[in-house]
Motif scaffolding. Sequence first.
Motif, PDB file in Angstrom:
ATOM      1  N   ASP A 206       0.827  -1.204   0.000  1.00 58.42           N
ATOM      2  CA  ASP A 206       0.000   0.000   0.000  1.00 58.42           C
ATOM      3  C   ASP A 206       0.859   1.250   0.000  1.00 58.42           C
ATOM      4  O   ASP A 206       0.575   2.202  -0.723  1.00 58.42           O
ATOM      5  CB  ASP A 206      -0.943   0.016   1.208  1.00 58.42           C
ATOM      6  N   VAL A 207       1.914   1.254   0.797  1.00 56.23           N
ATOM      7  CA  VAL A 207       2.817   2.408   0.850  1.00 56.23           C
ATOM      8  C   VAL A 207       3.478   2.615  -0.502  1.00 56.23           C
ATOM      9  O   VAL A 207       3.570   3.744  -1.002  1.00 56.23           O
ATOM     10  CB  VAL A 207       3.876   2.226   1.963  1.00 56.23           C
ATOM     11  N   GLU A 208       3.927   1.544  -1.104  1.00 57.92           N
ATOM     12  CA  GLU A 208       4.595   1.643  -2.396  1.00 57.92           C
ATOM     13  C   GLU A 208       3.627   2.098  -3.484  1.00 57.92           C
ATOM     14  O   GLU A 208       4.007   2.834  -4.392  1.00 57.92           O
ATOM     15  CB  GLU A 208       5.236   0.312  -2.766  1.00 57.92           C
ATOM     16  N   ALA A 209       2.366   1.674  -3.404  1.00 65.12           N
ATOM     17  CA  ALA A 209       1.380   2.055  -4.406  1.00 65.12           C
ATOM     18  C   ALA A 209       1.017   3.526  -4.291  1.00 65.12           C
ATOM     19  O   ALA A 209       0.708   4.180  -5.276  1.00 65.12           O
ATOM     20  CB  ALA A 209       0.134   1.194  -4.262  1.00 65.12           C
ATOM     21  N   VAL A 210       1.062   4.082  -3.088  1.00 60.79           N
ATOM     22  CA  VAL A 210       0.665   5.454  -2.850  1.00 60.79           C
ATOM     23  C   VAL A 210       1.842   6.418  -2.963  1.00 60.79           C
ATOM     24  O   VAL A 210       1.673   7.584  -3.293  1.00 60.79           O
ATOM     25  CB  VAL A 210       0.007   5.582  -1.447  1.00 60.79           C
ATOM     26  N   ALA A 211       3.022   5.947  -2.730  1.00 66.64           N
ATOM     27  CA  ALA A 211       4.203   6.814  -2.719  1.00 66.64           C
ATOM     28  C   ALA A 211       4.429   7.425  -4.101  1.00 66.64           C
ATOM     29  O   ALA A 211       4.350   6.729  -5.105  1.00 66.64           O
ATOM     30  CB  ALA A 211       5.433   6.022  -2.300  1.00 66.64           C
TER      31      ALA A 211
END
Length: 84
Positions: free
Chosen positions: A52-57
């Motif tokens: 999720d962090v990687e998708a939003v970053a």
Amino acid sequence: MQERQWSTARRNELDALAEQLTKQLQEVQVERKELAIAERVLNRLAEQAQADVEAVAPVSAEVAGRAILLIPHRSDAADEGAAR
């Protein structure tokens, strides 16, 4: 005669101890299985959170020697939620 009584008493003590240890071992094995399941769940949650962090970053790139941020395209689902 006294040796037989001592031997019988000691055997009874050891039998009771063996029974107690068997029960304790079973409890430990159950707890270890529960911990293994909890570890798998926590690992999955951590992987999902990282994804999720990687998708939003925001992703950065360089254009003409300057750093810029690449913004992902919005999906239709996000636009529908914003309109309400």
